[in-house]
Design an enzyme around this catalytic site. Structure first.
Site: not given
Ligand code: GAR
Length: 217
Positions: A29-30, A81, A109, A123, A125
């Site tokens: 969604s991001n 990795r 990473v 990133n 968070h």
């Molecule tokens: C987001 O809310 C992001 O902040 C989180 O995963 C979600 C992904 O949602 N990331 C973490 O927790 C990283 N440590 P999305 O796939 O719907 O964008």
């Protein structure tokens, strides 16, 4: 290619549209919020590639709907990795990627990625770092009893959510919040914050000097 590789007090800058690769592991969604901002001309960039470590993730369908190339891989099929990151770096270089945007990419990473892209890899968070890093930032804040949490966009270094902070947005925690209700308000904050930061980078306004990030007018 863009100028400025971070940590040297120079802003990342580019006159051509910034070439972005989005890394994601799940719903995306991001990615969607960023892709819409690019499509609508709010961010001077192109998303060249979506990189995903889960071949069945919904983000890949979203990418295809935007006509964006995808690269997915199964980490289990690699000895380390570093091995899959070497392939990713080759892909990124072939596309001339200027900026990596990690949007829900749930993998640590290594230096294979961090060294060539430090200062050009960000990133998002779901917490106000340095509080609640790592997995389940939303659940950690709820369990701790924090009253305020939020969203952070930061440069990626070799640690877990430890890189220099670019921007943050606070979200209040309500007494009756669940992981779902709080998570959805944090995500709303992310959908605004992440494209905003990418837009600043595309405009050459973000300077990284040591741990200190400055947004220039
Ligand atoms: C987001 O809310 C992001 O902040 C989180 O995963 C979600 C992904 O949602 N990331 C973490 O927790 C990283 N440590 P999305 O796939 O719907 O964008």
């Amino acid at each position: 290619m863009i100028a400025g590789n971070g940590g040297d007090g120079k802003a990342i800058s580019s006159s051509a549209p910034l070439k972005i690769a989005v890394f994601a592991s799940g719903s995306g969604s991001n990615f969607q919020a960023l892709a819409e901002a690019v499509r609508d001309g709010r961010v001077h960039a192109t998303i060249e590639l979506v990189v995903c470590d889960k071949p069945s993730a919904f983000v890949l369908e979203r990418a295809r709907n935007f006509g964006i190339e995808t690269y997915s891989f199964s980490p289990k099929q690699y000895p380390s990795r570093e091995a899959y990151e070497e392939e990713i770096v080759a892909k990124l270089q072939a596309h001339g990627i200027d900026l990596i945007v990690m949007a829900g990419y749930m993998r640590l990473v290594t230096n294979v990625l961090v060294e060539p892209y430090y200062g050009r890899m960000i990133n998002v968070h779901p917490a106000l770092l340095p509080a609640f890093p790592g997995i389940n930032g939303i659940g950690q804040a709820l369990e701790y009893g924090a009253k305020i949490t939020g969203a952070t966009v930061h440069f990626v270094d070799g640690g877990t959510d430890t890189g220099p902070i670019i921007a943050q947005q606070a979200v209040e925690i309500r007494d009756d919040d669940t992981a779902e209700t709080l998570g959805s308000r944090i995500q709303q904050a992310e959908y605004g914050l992440l494209p905003t930061v990418v837009g600043w980078i595309a405009e050459g306004r973000v300077t990284l000097n040591g741990r200190k990030v400055t947004i220039n007018n």
